[in-house]
Design a protein around this motif. Structure first.
Motif, PDB file in Angstrom:
ATOM      1  N   ALA A  82       6.416   1.596   8.978  1.00  0.00           N
ATOM      2  CA  ALA A  82       6.406   2.777   7.840  1.00  0.00           C
ATOM      3  C   ALA A  82       5.961   2.322   6.404  1.00  0.00           C
ATOM      4  N   TYR A  83       6.456   0.916   6.456  1.00  0.00           N
ATOM      5  CA  TYR A  83       5.842   0.297   5.127  1.00  0.00           C
ATOM      6  C   TYR A  83       4.406  -0.052   5.075  1.00  0.00           C
ATOM      7  N   VAL A  84       3.869  -0.354   6.176  1.00  0.00           N
ATOM      8  CA  VAL A  84       2.492  -0.504   6.295  1.00  0.00           C
ATOM      9  C   VAL A  84       1.759   0.741   6.060  1.00  0.00           C
ATOM     10  N   CYS A  85       2.258   1.735   6.699  1.00  0.00           N
ATOM     11  CA  CYS A  85       1.541   3.068   6.515  1.00  0.00           C
ATOM     12  C   CYS A  85       1.648   3.567   4.905  1.00  0.00           C
ATOM     13  N   SER A  86       2.750   3.347   4.082  1.00  0.00           N
ATOM     14  CA  SER A  86       2.998   3.592   3.012  1.00  0.00           C
ATOM     15  C   SER A  86       2.196   2.522   2.070  1.00  0.00           C
ATOM     16  N   PHE A  87       1.975   1.519   2.176  1.00  0.00           N
ATOM     17  CA  PHE A  87       1.250   0.428   1.425  1.00  0.00           C
ATOM     18  C   PHE A  87      -0.398   0.807   1.723  1.00  0.00           C
ATOM     19  N   ILE A  88      -0.838   1.351   2.665  1.00  0.00           N
ATOM     20  CA  ILE A  88      -2.257   1.539   3.116  1.00  0.00           C
ATOM     21  C   ILE A  88      -2.619   2.659   2.524  1.00  0.00           C
ATOM     22  N   VAL A  89      -1.873   4.021   2.919  1.00  0.00           N
ATOM     23  CA  VAL A  89      -2.119   5.188   2.640  1.00  0.00           C
ATOM     24  C   VAL A  89      -2.041   5.354   0.983  1.00  0.00           C
ATOM     25  N   GLN A  90      -1.287   4.828   0.400  1.00  0.00           N
ATOM     26  CA  GLN A  90      -0.952   4.961  -1.250  1.00  0.00           C
ATOM     27  C   GLN A  90      -0.540   4.035  -1.972  1.00  0.00           C
ATOM     28  N   PHE A  91      -1.274   2.843  -2.135  1.00  0.00           N
ATOM     29  CA  PHE A  91      -0.857   1.419  -2.438  1.00  0.00           C
ATOM     30  C   PHE A  91       0.092   1.602  -3.735  1.00  0.00           C
ATOM     31  N   TYR A  92      -0.329   2.534  -4.755  1.00  0.00           N
ATOM     32  CA  TYR A  92       0.446   2.613  -5.896  1.00  0.00           C
ATOM     33  C   TYR A  92       2.177   3.171  -5.678  1.00  0.00           C
ATOM     34  N   GLN A  93       1.928   4.254  -5.007  1.00  0.00           N
ATOM     35  CA  GLN A  93       3.369   4.750  -4.447  1.00  0.00           C
ATOM     36  C   GLN A  93       3.903   3.868  -3.405  1.00  0.00           C
ATOM     37  N   GLY A  94       3.146   3.135  -2.491  1.00  0.00           N
ATOM     38  CA  GLY A  94       3.851   2.462  -1.570  1.00  0.00           C
ATOM     39  C   GLY A  94       4.655   1.168  -2.092  1.00  0.00           C
ATOM     40  N   TYR A  95       4.396   0.684  -2.978  1.00  0.00           N
ATOM     41  CA  TYR A  95       5.264  -0.231  -3.462  1.00  0.00           C
ATOM     42  C   TYR A  95       6.338   0.074  -4.274  1.00  0.00           C
ATOM     43  N   ILE A  96       6.230   1.422  -4.857  1.00  0.00           N
ATOM     44  CA  ILE A  96       7.479   2.227  -5.636  1.00  0.00           C
ATOM     45  C   ILE A  96       8.346   2.568  -4.442  1.00  0.00           C
ATOM     46  N   ILE A  97       7.908   3.053  -3.462  1.00  0.00           N
ATOM     47  CA  ILE A  97       8.760   3.337  -2.207  1.00  0.00           C
ATOM     48  C   ILE A  97       9.429   2.222  -1.536  1.00  0.00           C
ATOM     49  N   GLY A  98       8.894   1.013  -1.637  1.00  0.00           N
ATOM     50  CA  GLY A  98       9.290  -0.146  -1.118  1.00  0.00           C
ATOM     51  C   GLY A  98      10.572  -0.864  -2.063  1.00  0.00           C
ATOM     52  N   LEU A  99      10.341  -0.419  -3.343  1.00  0.00           N
ATOM     53  CA  LEU A  99      11.483  -1.190  -4.198  1.00  0.00           C
ATOM     54  C   LEU A  99      12.648  -0.089  -4.200  1.00  0.00           C
ATOM     55  N   PHE A 100      12.315   1.281  -4.100  1.00  0.00           N
ATOM     56  CA  PHE A 100      13.281   2.073  -4.050  1.00  0.00           C
ATOM     57  C   PHE A 100      14.033   1.803  -2.536  1.00  0.00           C
ATOM     58  N   SER A 101      13.501   1.410  -1.578  1.00  0.00           N
ATOM     59  CA  SER A 101      14.127   1.754  -0.178  1.00  0.00           C
ATOM     60  C   SER A 101      14.797   0.239  -0.116  1.00  0.00           C
ATOM     61  N   ILE A 138       0.047  -7.407   6.820  1.00  0.00           N
ATOM     62  CA  ILE A 138      -0.664  -6.376   7.940  1.00  0.00           C
ATOM     63  C   ILE A 138      -1.253  -5.372   6.707  1.00  0.00           C
ATOM     64  N   SER A 139      -0.837  -4.840   5.702  1.00  0.00           N
ATOM     65  CA  SER A 139      -1.589  -3.913   4.996  1.00  0.00           C
ATOM     66  C   SER A 139      -2.736  -4.758   4.068  1.00  0.00           C
ATOM     67  N   MET A 140      -2.236  -6.272   3.662  1.00  0.00           N
ATOM     68  CA  MET A 140      -3.279  -6.686   2.957  1.00  0.00           C
ATOM     69  C   MET A 140      -4.475  -7.131   3.809  1.00  0.00           C
ATOM     70  N   SER A 141      -4.143  -7.466   5.145  1.00  0.00           N
ATOM     71  CA  SER A 141      -5.594  -7.592   5.899  1.00  0.00           C
ATOM     72  C   SER A 141      -6.370  -6.191   6.206  1.00  0.00           C
ATOM     73  N   VAL A 142      -5.979  -5.148   5.599  1.00  0.00           N
ATOM     74  CA  VAL A 142      -6.744  -4.026   5.515  1.00  0.00           C
ATOM     75  C   VAL A 142      -7.289  -3.804   4.051  1.00  0.00           C
ATOM     76  N   LEU A 143      -6.455  -3.918   3.097  1.00  0.00           N
ATOM     77  CA  LEU A 143      -6.684  -3.735   1.693  1.00  0.00           C
ATOM     78  C   LEU A 143      -7.469  -5.058   1.015  1.00  0.00           C
ATOM     79  N   ILE A 147     -10.824  -4.676  -1.617  1.00  0.00           N
ATOM     80  CA  ILE A 147     -10.702  -5.204  -2.774  1.00  0.00           C
ATOM     81  C   ILE A 147     -11.898  -6.313  -3.036  1.00  0.00           C
ATOM     82  N   LEU A 148     -12.236  -7.130  -2.189  1.00  0.00           N
ATOM     83  CA  LEU A 148     -13.033  -8.165  -2.327  1.00  0.00           C
ATOM     84  C   LEU A 148     -14.605  -7.420  -2.259  1.00  0.00           C
TER      85      LEU A 148
END
Length: 195
Positions: A82-101, A138-143, A147-148
Motif C-alpha cells: 500500500a505504501y509503495v502504491c501510494s508513493f509511486i502513484v502520487q509522490f506528494y500525497q504519498g508521503y503525506i499519507i505516510g506521515l499521517f499513517s 521499492i518505490s525509489m527503484s521506480v521513481l 527523476i534522473l
C-alpha cells in the motif's frame, strides 16, 4: 478523463467501505452512506480538474486498512504494498499519507496499550520501520530512473558531453525542492508530473 475521475471516486467509496467494514468492524447501511460522503467530499470536487490529486483520497483508506491489519495480525506485506502504491502513484500525497499513517500507528498503539506502548511494542515498531524503509526503496527503484532521466534531459545531453562535471546532486535537490515550492502542481511550470 471523465471515466478516470469516475473510477477514482468509485474506488474511494469502495476502499472506504472496506476500511469501515474490515478495519473498524462497522456494519449496516450507515457505512454505505459514509462511504459515499467520503467519496464525494469537497476535496474530490475541488481537484476534479487535476485528476492526479484525487489519488490520495482512495489511497488513504487502503493504507489505513493495511495498517490496522498489520497491528492486528503482524503481517507487514500488505502495508508495504500500500505504501509503495501510494508513493509511486502520487509522490506528494504519498508521503503525506505516510506521515499521517505513522501518527495514526503510534496513536492506535497508545490507545491500545497506554503510556508504556513504546516498550511493549518495540518489535512491532521495528517491523513497521523496516516495512516503511522497504517500501521507500521499492518505490525509489521506480521513481529514481524517471527523476534522473528528467534531469539529464533538462540539462541536455550536449551540456553533459561538453561539461561532464555538471553537479547531478544539485539538480536532484532542485527538482525535489520544486515540489515543496509548489512548482510541481502547476501545469505551466516546466516540471512534469511523474505520475
Amino acid at each position: 478523463t471523465l471515466l478516470m475521475m469516475l473510477g477514482k471516486v468509485s474506488l474511494s467509496a469502495i476502499l472506504f467501505q472496506l476500511y469501515l467494514q474490515k478495519g473498524l468492524n462497522k456494519k449496516g447501511w450507515a457505512t454505505v452512506f459514509f462511504s459515499l460522503c467520503y467519496a464525494m467530499c469537497g476535496y474530490q470536487w475541488n481537484y476534479m480538474l487535476s485528476a492526479n490529486l484525487m489519488d490520495g483520497v482512495y489511497l488513504l483508506p487502503l493504507v489505513m486498512l493495511m495498517l490496522i491489519r498489520f497491528i492486528k495480525s503482524g503481517r507487514i506485506r500488505g502495508l508495504v504494498l500500500a505504501y509503495v502504491c501510494s508513493f509511486i502513484v502520487q509522490f506528494y500525497q504519498g508521503y503525506i499519507i505516510g506521515l499521517f499513517s505513522f501518527m495514526a500507528f503510534l496513536g492506535i498503539l497508545y490507545l491500545r496499550d497506554g503510556s508504556g506502548f513504546l516498550k511493549r511494542n518495540k518489535s512491532m515498531i521495528g517491523k513497521y520501520i523496516w516495512g516503511v524503509v522497504t517500501s521507500v526503496l521499492i518505490s525509489m527503484s521506480v521513481l529514481l530512473p524517471v527523476i534522473l532521466f528528467y534531469i539529464r534531459s533538462s540539462v541536455g545531453l550536449k551540456t553533459l558531453i561538453e561539461k561532464p562535471n555538471v553537479n547531478i546532486i544539485d539538480s536532484v535537490l532542485n527538482f525535489l525542492f520544486g515540489f515543496y515550492w509548489g512548482r510541481g502542481i502547476s501545469a505551466g511550470s516546466g516540471i512534469p508530473f511523474l505520475y
